[in-house]
Design an enzyme around this catalytic site. Structure first.
Site, PDB file in Angstrom:
ATOM      1  N   GLY A 158       0.772  -1.236   0.000  1.00  0.00           N
ATOM      2  CA  GLY A 158       0.000   0.000   0.000  1.00  0.00           C
ATOM      3  C   GLY A 158       0.800   1.281   0.000  1.00  0.00           C
ATOM      4  N   GLU A 203       4.315  -6.583   2.326  1.00  0.00           N
ATOM      5  CA  GLU A 203       4.166  -7.158   0.977  1.00  0.00           C
ATOM      6  C   GLU A 203       3.800  -6.062  -0.024  1.00  0.00           C
ATOM      7  OE1 GLU A 203       1.112 -10.218   1.452  1.00  0.00           O
ATOM      8  OE2 GLU A 203      -0.406  -8.674   1.688  1.00  0.00           O
ATOM      9  N   GLY A 222       3.780  -3.894  -3.510  1.00  0.00           N
ATOM     10  CA  GLY A 222       3.926  -4.155  -4.936  1.00  0.00           C
ATOM     11  C   GLY A 222       4.424  -2.887  -5.610  1.00  0.00           C
ATOM     12  N   ARG A 223       3.521  -1.905  -5.680  1.00  0.00           N
ATOM     13  CA  ARG A 223       3.801  -0.654  -6.383  1.00  0.00           C
ATOM     14  C   ARG A 223       5.120  -0.002  -5.961  1.00  0.00           C
ATOM     15  NH1 ARG A 223      -0.230   2.346  -8.676  1.00  0.00           N
ATOM     16  NH2 ARG A 223      -1.691   1.176  -7.402  1.00  0.00           N
ATOM     17  N   CYS A 282      -9.336   4.611 -30.646  1.00  0.00           N
ATOM     18  CA  CYS A 282     -10.458   5.442 -31.088  1.00  0.00           C
ATOM     19  C   CYS A 282     -11.424   5.653 -29.932  1.00  0.00           C
ATOM     20  CB  CYS A 282     -11.184   4.761 -32.236  1.00  0.00           C
ATOM     21  SG  CYS A 282     -10.073   4.105 -33.454  1.00  0.00           S
ATOM     22  N   TYR A 316       1.626  -2.025 -12.034  1.00  0.00           N
ATOM     23  CA  TYR A 316       0.233  -1.812 -12.453  1.00  0.00           C
ATOM     24  C   TYR A 316       0.196  -0.993 -13.743  1.00  0.00           C
ATOM     25  CZ  TYR A 316      -0.410  -3.191  -7.601  1.00  0.00           C
ATOM     26  OH  TYR A 316      -0.351  -3.868  -6.402  1.00  0.00           O
TER      27      TYR A 316
HETATM   28  C1  LIG Z   1      -2.356  -5.613  -4.163  1.00  0.00           C
HETATM   29  C2  LIG Z   1      -2.021  -6.080  -2.821  1.00  0.00           C
HETATM   30  C3  LIG Z   1      -0.787  -5.749  -2.243  1.00  0.00           C
HETATM   31  C4  LIG Z   1       0.170  -4.788  -2.889  1.00  0.00           C
HETATM   32  O1  LIG Z   1      -0.368  -3.510  -2.842  1.00  0.00           O
HETATM   33  P1  LIG Z   1       0.511  -2.242  -3.307  1.00  0.00           P
HETATM   34  O2  LIG Z   1      -0.413  -1.096  -3.180  1.00  0.00           O
HETATM   35  O3  LIG Z   1       0.951  -2.517  -4.698  1.00  0.00           O
HETATM   36  O4  LIG Z   1       1.674  -2.176  -2.375  1.00  0.00           O
HETATM   37  C5  LIG Z   1      -0.470  -6.305  -1.023  1.00  0.00           C
HETATM   38  N1  LIG Z   1      -1.327  -7.129  -0.383  1.00  0.00           N
HETATM   39  C6  LIG Z   1      -2.540  -7.448  -0.887  1.00  0.00           C
HETATM   40  C7  LIG Z   1      -3.424  -8.360  -0.131  1.00  0.00           C
HETATM   41  C8  LIG Z   1      -2.922  -6.930  -2.123  1.00  0.00           C
HETATM   42  O5  LIG Z   1      -4.128  -7.231  -2.615  1.00  0.00           O
END
Ligand SMILES: *Cc1c(COP(=O)(O)O)cnc(C)c1O
Length: 408
Positions: free
Chosen positions: A232, A270, A272-273, A348, A377
Site C-alpha cells: 500500500g 508485501e 507491490g507498487r 479510437c 500496475y
Molecule cells: C495488491 C495487494 C498488495 C500490494 O499492494 P501495493 O499497493 O501494490 O503495495 C499487497 N497485499 C494485498 C493483499 C494486495 O491485494
C-alpha cells in the site's frame, strides 16, 4: 538527468527503427538497488515480500528474488508462475475468491502461509486439508474500523468492502478454528489501503494493527506471533518530486516496534507498487501534433491499451521528452514550443489519454515521450488486444551489459 534516466533515454533512441517506437524499458540495476535498500532498512524482525500482481515479468522477479524474502501471490496462475521459476522461494497466498483447485495447489506446493478471506474459505480449506492429510498454516485477513487514520484514494478496508473478514466476525472464526486442528492460525493479515504517501499516517496505521493484534491475542488467548501489514505504499504520480519518505518511515518503524513491544513478532510487508513502479518506463514516439479548439494534442505510438495506469488512477502521468533529430519527409516537421500539451494514444476513444495539459518547452513529431513510474500496475493491468495494435517491445536493462546490448 540522473544516470538512470540518461541510460533509459539512450536506450529509447537506440531502439528507434523504421516504425515509430513503442516500448517498455526497465532499469533492472535501479530495481536491485532500490529493493536492497528497502530490505536493509527494515528492523530485524521485519521482512519484505513482493506482491507479484504489480508486475510479474520474469526479469523483474529474478532481479527482486535475492533481495526479498519471498513472493505474495494472489491467484493460482501467479502461484504456478512463481513455483515454476522459483521452486524454493517462500510463497504466501492471498486474495478473494480462491478456488478449491488453487487452495489444493497451495497445500501441495508448500505455500508458507495462506491468507484466508472468509469463514467459508476456512471451512473449504479445512475440508481439503483433511482429505489431503495435511495441515494448513494461515493468517486471517481482517477488515477493521480505522481509528482516526486518514484514508487514501484507494481503500480496501475501514469500511464495507469484499476484502477480508469483518473484525466483528472474528470470534465466530476463532471458535470454529478451536475445533479444527487441521488449520493452524499464526496471526493476522491487514491490507486496508493503497496509495499511501504519508509516512506518518502509515506508521499510525501500523500502530493500530499492532495494538489490535495484541489485544486479540490477549482477549482470545491466542498463541500467535505473525503479522502481515500488507503493502500500500504509494507513488506520487501527481507531484513526482514529493515521494513517500521511506527513511522517515523505516526510522519511525524501528522506534514503533520497540515502543509497542513488538520485537518478538515476525512482521511482514508485501508491497507491490513501491518496489517496482520506479524501475519502469513507457516510451512512445510522437506520431502527430495538432491543435483543436485551442488545445494541443500529441498522438503517440501506443496508448492506454499498453499503459492504463493514468486512466486507472485518474491522473495526468509524468513524462520527459527525448528529442530525436531524424525526420525523413520532404515537408516541415510539426512541433510546439512553450506550450501545454495533452498526450493521447492510438485508440479510437476519448478515454485514451495519458497526460493532460502538460507544459513542454519543445515537442516535435518524431520525438520520444518517456513516461516514468511505469513499472507497476502498468502493462499488467492494460487491455492489450483492444484494436489489435502490436504489443510494445519490452527492454530490460541489465546492470552487467552496456546499453547497446539491450537493443535486440
Ligand atoms: C495488491 C495487494 C498488495 C500490494 O499492494 P501495493 O499497493 O501494490 O503495495 C499487497 N497485499 C494485498 C493483499 C494486495 O491485494
Amino acid at each position: 538527468m540522473t544516470l538512470s534516466l540518461t541510460r533509459v533515454a539512450e536506450t529509447a533512441l537506440l531502439a528507434c527503427g523504421d516504425e515509430p517506437l513503442c516500448a517498455y524499458i526497465y532499469d533492472l540495476d535501479a530495481l536491485a538497488k532500490h529493493a536492497a535498500a528497502l530490505a536493509a532498512s527494515l528492523p530485524d524482525n521485519c521482512e519484505l515480500f513482493y506482491a507479484v500482481k504489480a508486475n510479474s515479468d520474469l526479469p523483474i522477479l529474478q532481479t527482486l528474488a535475492p533481495h526479498v524474502r519471498g513472493f505474495e501471490v494472489a491467484s493460482g496462475g501467479e502461484l504456478d508462475w512463481i513455483r515454476r521459476h522459483f521452486p524454493d522461494a517462500p510463497v504466501i497466498f492471498g486474495g478473494p475468491g480462491k478456488l478449491d483447485s488453487e487452495l489444493a495447489a497451495a497445500l501441495e506446493s508448500g505455500v508458507e502461509l495462506l491468507h484466508v478471506e472468509s469463514l467459508l474459505e476456512l471451512r473449504r480449506l479445512a475440508w481439503l486439508a483433511r482429505s489431503m492429510n495435511k495441515q494448513a498454516d494461515v493468517l486471517l485477513r481482517i477488515n477493521l474500523a480505522l481509528d482516526g487514520v486518514p484514508a487514501t484514494t484507494l481503500t480496501m478496508g475501514g469500511r464495507a468492502t469484499p476484502f477480508g473478514i469483518d473484525a466483528g466476525r472474528l470470534p465466530e472464526c476463532l471458535t470454529w478454528l478451536a475445533r479444527h486442528p487441521e488449520i493452524r492460525l499464526h496471526g493476522f493479515h491487514f491490507h486496508l489501503m493503497s496509495h499511501q504517501l504519508d509516512a506518518g499516517a502509515h506508521l499510525a496505521l501500523l500502530r493500530q494493527y499492532f495494538r489490535q493484534t495484541r489485544q486479540w491475542q490477549e482477549q482470545f488467548g491466542l498463541t500467535i506471533n505473525r503479522l502481515n501489514v500488507g503493502g500500500g505504499i504509494g507513488i506520487n504520480y501527481r507531484e513526482p518530486g514529493r515521494q513517500f519518505d521511506w527513511n522517515a518511515f523505516s526510522n519511525g518503524l524501528a522506534v514503533l516496534v520497540e515502543s509497542e513491544n513488538m520485537q518478538d513478532w515476525r512482521i511482514r510487508f508485501e508491497p507491490g507498487r513501491y518496489l517496482t513502479a520506479a524501475c519502469g518506463y513507457y516510451a512512445m514516439q510522437v506520431l502527430d501534433i495538432k491543435q483543436c479548439f485551442g488545445r494541443y494534442f500529441a498522438v503517440g505510438r501506443g496508448g492506454t491499451h499498453h499503459f492504463r495506469t493514468p486512466y486507472a488512477q485518474g491522473h495526468s502521468h509524468p513524462f520527459f521528452i527525448v528529442p530525436r533529430e531524424h525526420w525523413p519527409y520532404p515537408f516541415p516537421r510539426p512541433g510546439v514550443e512553450q506550450a501545454e500539451i495533452t498526450v493521447v494514444g492510438q485508440l479510437c476513444t476519448p478515454k485514451d489519454v495519458l497526460a493532460v495539459n502538460a507544459p513542454v518547452e519543445r515537442l516535435r513529431v518524431g520525438d520520444l515521450l518517456v513516461f516514468s513510474y511505469a513499472g507497476a500496475y502498468a502493462w499488467h493491468i492494460s487491455h492489450h488486444d483492444f484494436l489489435r495494435h502490436p504489443h510494445p517491445r519490452h527492454i530490460y536493462l541489465d546492470p552487467q551489459e552496456p546499453v547497446h546490448a539491450a537493443n535486440q
